[in-house]
Design a protein around this motif. Structure first.
Motif, PDB file in Angstrom:
ATOM      1  N   THR A   1       0.824  -1.213   0.000  1.00  0.00           N
ATOM      2  CA  THR A   1       0.000   0.000   0.000  1.00  0.00           C
ATOM      3  C   THR A   1       0.851   1.252   0.000  1.00  0.00           C
ATOM      4  N   ARG A   2       1.959   1.230   0.718  1.00  0.00           N
ATOM      5  CA  ARG A   2       2.822   2.416   0.766  1.00  0.00           C
ATOM      6  C   ARG A   2       3.425   2.701  -0.616  1.00  0.00           C
ATOM      7  N   PHE A   3       3.865   1.651  -1.304  1.00  0.00           N
ATOM      8  CA  PHE A   3       4.406   1.866  -2.649  1.00  0.00           C
ATOM      9  C   PHE A   3       3.331   2.355  -3.611  1.00  0.00           C
ATOM     10  N   VAL A   4       2.121   1.799  -3.480  1.00  0.00           N
ATOM     11  CA  VAL A   4       1.021   2.215  -4.349  1.00  0.00           C
ATOM     12  C   VAL A   4       0.741   3.706  -4.188  1.00  0.00           C
ATOM     13  N   TRP A   5       0.936   4.238  -2.987  1.00  0.00           N
ATOM     14  CA  TRP A   5       0.696   5.670  -2.751  1.00  0.00           C
ATOM     15  C   TRP A   5       1.913   6.523  -3.118  1.00  0.00           C
TER      16      TRP A   5
ATOM     17  N   PHE B   1       5.227  11.430  -8.638  1.00  0.00           N
ATOM     18  CA  PHE B   1       5.329  11.781 -10.048  1.00  0.00           C
ATOM     19  C   PHE B   1       4.084  12.476 -10.609  1.00  0.00           C
ATOM     20  N   LEU B   2       2.893  12.193 -10.067  1.00  0.00           N
ATOM     21  CA  LEU B   2       1.685  12.824 -10.614  1.00  0.00           C
ATOM     22  C   LEU B   2       1.691  14.350 -10.484  1.00  0.00           C
ATOM     23  N   PRO B   3       2.064  14.916  -9.332  1.00  0.00           N
ATOM     24  CA  PRO B   3       2.102  16.388  -9.261  1.00  0.00           C
ATOM     25  C   PRO B   3       3.004  17.009 -10.322  1.00  0.00           C
ATOM     26  N   ARG B   4       4.106  16.346 -10.653  1.00  0.00           N
ATOM     27  CA  ARG B   4       4.998  16.881 -11.694  1.00  0.00           C
ATOM     28  C   ARG B   4       4.330  16.822 -13.061  1.00  0.00           C
ATOM     29  N   ILE B   5       3.575  15.760 -13.309  1.00  0.00           N
ATOM     30  CA  ILE B   5       2.898  15.630 -14.597  1.00  0.00           C
ATOM     31  C   ILE B   5       1.805  16.682 -14.731  1.00  0.00           C
ATOM     32  N   LEU B   6       1.123  16.966 -13.623  1.00  0.00           N
ATOM     33  CA  LEU B   6      -0.042  17.853 -13.672  1.00  0.00           C
ATOM     34  C   LEU B   6       0.324  19.330 -13.541  1.00  0.00           C
ATOM     35  N   SER B   7       1.484  19.647 -12.999  1.00  0.00           N
ATOM     36  CA  SER B   7       1.822  21.052 -12.714  1.00  0.00           C
ATOM     37  C   SER B   7       3.142  21.445 -13.368  1.00  0.00           C
ATOM     38  N   ALA B   8       3.074  22.403 -14.295  1.00  0.00           N
ATOM     39  CA  ALA B   8       4.291  22.920 -14.927  1.00  0.00           C
ATOM     40  C   ALA B   8       5.141  23.688 -13.917  1.00  0.00           C
ATOM     41  N   ARG B   9       4.486  24.326 -12.942  1.00  0.00           N
ATOM     42  CA  ARG B   9       5.222  25.090 -11.937  1.00  0.00           C
ATOM     43  C   ARG B   9       6.121  24.184 -11.112  1.00  0.00           C
TER      44      ARG B   9
ATOM     45  N   ASP C   1      13.796  19.625  -9.116  1.00  0.00           N
ATOM     46  CA  ASP C   1      14.559  18.710  -9.960  1.00  0.00           C
ATOM     47  C   ASP C   1      13.721  17.473 -10.263  1.00  0.00           C
ATOM     48  N   ASN C   2      14.015  16.868 -11.393  1.00  0.00           N
ATOM     49  CA  ASN C   2      13.286  15.665 -11.791  1.00  0.00           C
ATOM     50  C   ASN C   2      13.747  14.486 -10.946  1.00  0.00           C
ATOM     51  N   PRO C   3      12.868  13.877 -10.138  1.00  0.00           N
ATOM     52  CA  PRO C   3      13.303  12.776  -9.275  1.00  0.00           C
ATOM     53  C   PRO C   3      13.459  11.479 -10.060  1.00  0.00           C
ATOM     54  N   THR C   4      14.364  10.634  -9.613  1.00  0.00           N
ATOM     55  CA  THR C   4      14.469   9.279 -10.160  1.00  0.00           C
ATOM     56  C   THR C   4      13.561   8.361  -9.361  1.00  0.00           C
TER      57      THR C   4
END
Length: 531
Positions: A312-316, A322-330, A336-339
């Motif tokens: 469950t922790r990995f699923v969250w 990564f989703l906030p980076r995809i949704l927000s250009a700001r 920095d882009n996380p690995t």
């Protein structure tokens, strides 16, 4: 509990923690393992974990010392990931783990399963910080884990109260649960904001370091108790006050800071050691009363729930990263882009601890109508196995996992360079101020004393740069290391002479203590701990 068992608990756990420093095993894990073995030694008293002791008396000081050691500025910079983990993840884990337990365990009602989900949802502040310090995680990951563990207990306790109300038949609703959560969270923050300024004013206006440190020991209990009186989150109240006081600690006099650091290090060491020992000593208690679930079925449920908690922790964590980076250009522009490695470590570092057990033990024995709380003993057992499983499996594998993934640790060279630059700026300002002061005839000093002030200032400025310089080819020491060692040898020689003079009655014990304290302060300045 009698005094002797309590003393044995504290002394034994501290001894094991001290021994752990000589092994590669993190102290929390060794303490838990030893306590598990000791729990079945004949004659060992039963140490049943009392939530009325752990939550109001143990949790506040541990949260306080963790929060004062944290950086308010770093936490503010990582506010989004911390909030997503400390609030979003805990609520998500409560629902997912609760639903999974409902499907896995025949006859376990959904409200009781959600109680279990809330109990095992929060990673523990003590476990997270203890292991993070030992394994040397990158600073950003350490900040996120510390920030999460400071706040998530408040989320879990509130979620537990809502699920418990539904389980005991008090007619809890989703709207009521959300309202209770918001009231507890906002109330805890408000209490902390109201208390932090007058408490800091008291700390800065007391002239006695002893009184200031007495106040320091009372602060977490006062903040927690006042917040709980208003049905607010005592956890959040303690964290808010501690972050503010830690951020403004430079305004307190040096004697208070020196004493306070030593006092809280001792308090944290004793409490952390005792807490992990209590976790291991709960095994006989949680096995008692399993009844029909004793045996293979309980072991299967424990393994399945442990896997659900970890998954469950990995699923969250990965979508939350990564989703906030995809949704927000700001966000993409600012960060920095996380690995995948950082989120993986954060996902694997979700050790549970004593808070989960304390909440589980607070589950009432009966519900409305006098009926027994459904499967209470099984919930205690599953909480215990989840805590032990995450501590042992994740705690033991986290260091080699970090090495395997080759995560960059703290850049000590860059940190030392930043420290040297900061010291150089401060020294220049201090030198200018000294020139201004000496130009005033009221501050006239004999040349040797004025030169001593300049020498001490120059020593502070050069000490950090020397750590960046070449090392002695014979000893492997930097010039700064050699200076500290020689200074300590000289002070040690003076100390021996003072003791001999006392033994021969040339000076009395009171004078000896005065002279030794002066040497202790000089030694602390010359041989300060690199931390």
């Amino acid at each position: 509990m009698d005094v002797l068992p309590l003393l044995l608990l504290v002394a034994g756990s501290a001894a094991v923690a001290g021994a752990a420093r000589r092994t590669p095993v993190p102290a929390p894990l060794l303490i838990v393992a030893v306590a598990l073995l000791i729990s079945y030694v004949p004659g060992v008293p039963a140490y049943e974990l009392d939530p009325d002791v752990v939550l109001p008396l143990v949790l506040p000081p541990l949260l306080y010392t963790a929060a004062t050691d944290s950086s308010y500025l770093d936490l503010r910079a990582q506010l989004r990931p911390v909030a997503l983990l400390s609030v979003g993840y805990v609520l998500f884990a409560t629902l997912v783990v609760g639903w999974a337990a409902y499907l896995l365990v025949p006859g376990l009602p959904l409200p009781a399963a959600l109680v279990l989900g809330a109990v095992v949802a929060p990673p523990d502040a003590v476990a997270a910080t203890a292991v993070a310090r030992r394994v040397g995680l990158p600073s950003r990951i350490t900040t996120i884990l510390q920030g999460e563990s400071l706040v998530n207990d408040a989320t879990a306790i509130t979620a537990y109260k809502v699920a418990l109300a539904a389980a005991v038949g008090e007619g809890a609703t989703w709207a009521g649960g959300v309202r209770e959560f918001l009231l507890a969270a906002v109330g805890g923050v408000v209490v902390g904001l109201v208390l932090m300024i007058p408490i800091h004013w008291l700390r800065t206006h007391m002239n006695e370091a002893l009184l200031q440190n007495t106040l320091s020991l009372l602060i977490p209990f006062v903040a927690y108790g006042i917040a709980e009186q208003f049905n607010a989150s005592g956890v959040l109240a303690v964290v808010v006050v501690a972050l503010y006081l830690g951020h403004r600690s430079w305004e307190v006099d040096f004697a208070t800071r020196l004493q306070e650091e030593a006092v809280w290090k001792m308090v944290a060491f004793v409490l952390e050691s005792a807490v992990f020992a209590l976790i291991g000593l709960q095994l006989p208690v949680v096995l008692k009363g399993l009844g029909a679930y004793a045996g293979a079925s309980a072991a299967w449920y424990a393994l399945a729930l442990f896997l659900v908690v970890v998954a469950t922790r990995f699923v969250w964590v990965f979508p939350a990263t990564f989703l906030p980076r995809i949704l927000s250009a700001r966000i993409r522009e600012r960060e920095d882009n996380p690995t995948w490695k950082g989120p993986f470590i954060i996902g694997w570092a979700g050790m549970r601890g004593v808070v989960s057990l304390a909440i589980a033990f607070s589950i009432p024995l009966t519900v409305h109508g006098g009926d027994a709380f459904p499967e209470r003993n099984l919930i205690l057992f599953l909480t215990f196995t989840t805590v032990i499983g995450t501590l042992v499996v994740q705690g033991l594998t986290l260091p080699p996992l970090i090495r395997l993934l080759k995560l960059p640790g703290r850049d000590t060279q860059a940190e030392t360079l930043a420290e040297a630059n900061a010291q150089a700026q401060a020294s220049r300002a201090a030198e200018e101020r000294l020139d201004e002061l000496l130009a005033d005839e009221r501050n006239a000093l004999p040349p040797p004393l004025a030169e001593r002030l300049r020498t001490v200032m120059e020593r502070r400025r050069n000490a950090v740069w020397e750590r960046l310089g070449a090392v002695n080819p014979v000893t492997g020491e930097t010039a700064d290391d050699t200076y500290r060692r020689l200074s300590r040898e000289m002070i040690g020689t003076e100390r021996d002479v003072f003791v001999k003079l006392r033994d021969h009655r040339y000076i009395d014990d009171e004078m000896l203590r005065t002279l030794l304290r002066r040497l202790d302060l000089e030694e602390a300045a010359a041989y300060r701990e690199a931390a």
